[in-house]
Scaffold this motif. Structure first.
Motif, PDB file in Angstrom:
ATOM      1  N   GLN A   2      12.721  -1.862  38.075  1.00  0.00           N
ATOM      2  CA  GLN A   2      12.184  -0.500  38.146  1.00  0.00           C
ATOM      3  C   GLN A   2      11.857  -0.136  39.590  1.00  0.00           C
ATOM      4  N   THR A   3      11.900   1.159  39.890  1.00  0.00           N
ATOM      5  CA  THR A   3      11.530   1.670  41.205  1.00  0.00           C
ATOM      6  C   THR A   3      10.308   2.571  41.055  1.00  0.00           C
ATOM      7  N   CYS A   4       9.347   2.414  41.939  1.00  0.00           N
ATOM      8  CA  CYS A   4       8.111   3.197  41.925  1.00  0.00           C
ATOM      9  C   CYS A   4       8.413   4.650  42.274  1.00  0.00           C
ATOM     10  N   GLU A   5       7.843   5.591  41.475  1.00  0.00           N
ATOM     11  CA  GLU A   5       8.035   7.011  41.756  1.00  0.00           C
ATOM     12  C   GLU A   5       7.235   7.452  42.975  1.00  0.00           C
ATOM     13  N   LYS A   8       8.738   4.454  46.139  1.00  0.00           N
ATOM     14  CA  LYS A   8      10.113   3.931  46.014  1.00  0.00           C
ATOM     15  C   LYS A   8      10.197   2.417  46.214  1.00  0.00           C
ATOM     16  N   GLY A   9       9.060   1.714  46.028  1.00  0.00           N
ATOM     17  CA  GLY A   9       9.038   0.258  46.125  1.00  0.00           C
ATOM     18  C   GLY A   9       9.497  -0.387  44.819  1.00  0.00           C
ATOM     19  N   SER A  10       9.629  -1.699  44.816  1.00  0.00           N
ATOM     20  CA  SER A  10      10.052  -2.447  43.632  1.00  0.00           C
ATOM     21  C   SER A  10       8.856  -2.689  42.709  1.00  0.00           C
ATOM     22  N   MET A  11       9.126  -2.637  41.407  1.00  0.00           N
ATOM     23  CA  MET A  11       8.077  -2.866  40.414  1.00  0.00           C
ATOM     24  C   MET A  11       8.400  -4.121  39.615  1.00  0.00           C
ATOM     25  N   SER A  24      -3.339  -7.033  24.513  1.00  0.00           N
ATOM     26  CA  SER A  24      -2.578  -7.176  25.753  1.00  0.00           C
ATOM     27  C   SER A  24      -1.514  -6.095  25.812  1.00  0.00           C
ATOM     28  N   LEU A  25      -1.076  -5.784  27.050  1.00  0.00           N
ATOM     29  CA  LEU A  25      -0.117  -4.706  27.272  1.00  0.00           C
ATOM     30  C   LEU A  25       0.764  -5.070  28.456  1.00  0.00           C
ATOM     31  N   LEU A  26       2.073  -4.897  28.305  1.00  0.00           N
ATOM     32  CA  LEU A  26       2.989  -5.107  29.419  1.00  0.00           C
ATOM     33  C   LEU A  26       3.015  -3.856  30.291  1.00  0.00           C
ATOM     34  N   VAL A  27       2.952  -4.052  31.613  1.00  0.00           N
ATOM     35  CA  VAL A  27       2.996  -2.944  32.564  1.00  0.00           C
ATOM     36  C   VAL A  27       3.924  -3.304  33.711  1.00  0.00           C
ATOM     37  N   PHE A  28       4.462  -2.275  34.363  1.00  0.00           N
ATOM     38  CA  PHE A  28       5.195  -2.458  35.607  1.00  0.00           C
ATOM     39  C   PHE A  28       4.206  -2.226  36.737  1.00  0.00           C
TER      40      PHE A  28
END
Length: 50
Positions: A2-5, A8-11, A24-28
């Motif tokens: 994923q790319t940060c909006e 524009k960095g990497s997630m 629990s929850l998965l997040v970028f």
């Protein structure tokens, strides 16, 4: 990947855990600015009650 909006960095994929509610929850998470974005629709329980 994923790319940060925002920057524009990497997630990367990370797991957030709420010990009080037992969910629990998965997040970028952006490795550049720290912005978080939900990856799952809803939190899941950590322990299955029998």
């Amino acid at each position: 990947m994923q790319t940060c909006e925002k920057c524009k960095g990497s997630m990367l994929l990370d797991r957030e855990i709420d010990m009080e509610s037992g969910m629990s929850l998965l997040v970028f998470v952006c490795i550049n600015c720290g912005k978080r974005k939900q990856a799952e629709r809803a939190p899941i329980p950590l322990i299955e009650v029998s």
